[in-house]
Design a protein around this motif. Structure first.
Motif, short mmCIF file in Angstrom:
data_model
loop_
_atom_site.label_atom_id
_atom_site.label_comp_id
_atom_site.label_asym_id
_atom_site.label_seq_id
_atom_site.Cartn_x
_atom_site.Cartn_y
_atom_site.Cartn_z
N UNK A 1 20.54 0.32 -15.31
CA UNK A 1 19.37 -0.32 -15.87
C UNK A 1 18.17 0.34 -15.21
N UNK A 2 17.06 0.44 -15.91
CA UNK A 2 15.86 1.05 -15.37
C UNK A 2 14.74 0.02 -15.33
N UNK A 3 14.06 -0.06 -14.20
CA UNK A 3 12.94 -0.98 -14.01
C UNK A 3 11.70 -0.20 -13.62
N UNK A 4 10.62 -0.41 -14.35
CA UNK A 4 9.29 0.04 -13.95
C UNK A 4 8.52 -1.21 -13.55
N UNK A 5 7.90 -1.17 -12.39
CA UNK A 5 7.25 -2.36 -11.87
C UNK A 5 5.89 -2.00 -11.29
N UNK A 6 4.85 -2.66 -11.78
CA UNK A 6 3.49 -2.50 -11.25
C UNK A 6 3.25 -3.69 -10.32
N UNK A 7 2.99 -3.39 -9.05
CA UNK A 7 2.91 -4.42 -8.03
C UNK A 7 1.57 -4.32 -7.32
N UNK A 8 0.96 -5.48 -7.12
CA UNK A 8 -0.28 -5.51 -6.35
C UNK A 8 0.05 -5.20 -4.89
N UNK A 9 -0.73 -4.30 -4.29
CA UNK A 9 -0.53 -3.95 -2.88
C UNK A 9 -1.88 -3.95 -2.18
N UNK A 10 -2.00 -4.86 -1.26
CA UNK A 10 -3.23 -4.95 -0.46
C UNK A 10 -2.95 -4.32 0.90
N UNK A 11 -3.99 -3.96 1.60
CA UNK A 11 -3.83 -3.30 2.91
C UNK A 11 -2.99 -4.14 3.87
N UNK A 12 -3.12 -5.46 3.81
CA UNK A 12 -2.40 -6.31 4.76
C UNK A 12 -0.92 -6.49 4.43
N UNK A 13 -0.46 -6.11 3.22
CA UNK A 13 0.96 -6.29 2.89
C UNK A 13 1.62 -5.01 2.38
N UNK A 14 0.88 -3.91 2.35
CA UNK A 14 1.42 -2.68 1.75
C UNK A 14 2.63 -2.15 2.51
#
Length: 166
Positions: A86-99
């Motif tokens: 299965x293939x997953x493309x995922x756009x995820x929010x990344x902030x400096x404090x959790x990257x």
């Protein structure tokens, strides 16, 4: 109810997918996943359908599907002897404090970073469906901005090759 994977070789023409989905619906079967692409024969497509049911139900849907005029061959894959992906493309929010913690999870699963943008990343993960489910579970504390999943494609291991009735 057991998850089962069917491979259908079908005419590559308009309306075929609709007729197959209609048959599944009329017989009360849910399609959990469906993928379809052209084979080495331009007029034939390979369709992989994941459904669930007991042995009698699965046998019934295989027989009913095989009766459709656009179907060349139907195969029920052996769940114990397959490669499934299965293939997953995922756009995820990344902030400096959790990257960093996000990238640690991405690394743990061997996902690839396909894009980095201000405020997030896009990852790609190809694996067994269960591994993708686990990845999504592990990443659930992050804000998912967009998700696209292909569905299962599968093939039996070994030298067994399905025949296509041309």
């Amino acid at each position: 109810m057991t998850k089962r994977i069917l491979v259908l070789f079908v005419d590559n023409s308009s309306g075929v997918l609709t007729r197959i989905c209609l048959l599944f619906s009329q017989k009360g079967f849910n399609i959990l996943s469906i993928t379809c692409s052209v084979t080495c024969y331009p007029n034939i497509s390979r369709m992989t359908i994941v459904t669930e049911g007991d042995e009698a139900q699965i046998s019934q849907i295989v027989k009913q599907t095989a009766k459709l005029i656009e179907i060349h061959s139907v195969f029920l894959l052996n769940n114990e002897n397959i490669i499934e992906r299965d293939l997953l493309l995922l756009k995820i929010e990344a902030k400096e404090n959790n990257k960093k913690s996000l990238l640690d999870i991405v690394d743990k699963y061997g996902a690839k970073i396909r894009d980095e943008f201000s405020g997030g990343i896009i990852t790609e993960l190809t694996d067994k469906p269960e591994a993708i489910d686990k990845f999504l579970e592990d990443i659930s504390s992050f804000k998912i901005l967009e998700q696209s999943r292909t569905g299962i494609t599968a093939m039996e291991k070994g030298d067994k090759i399905p025949t296509i009735d041309l």
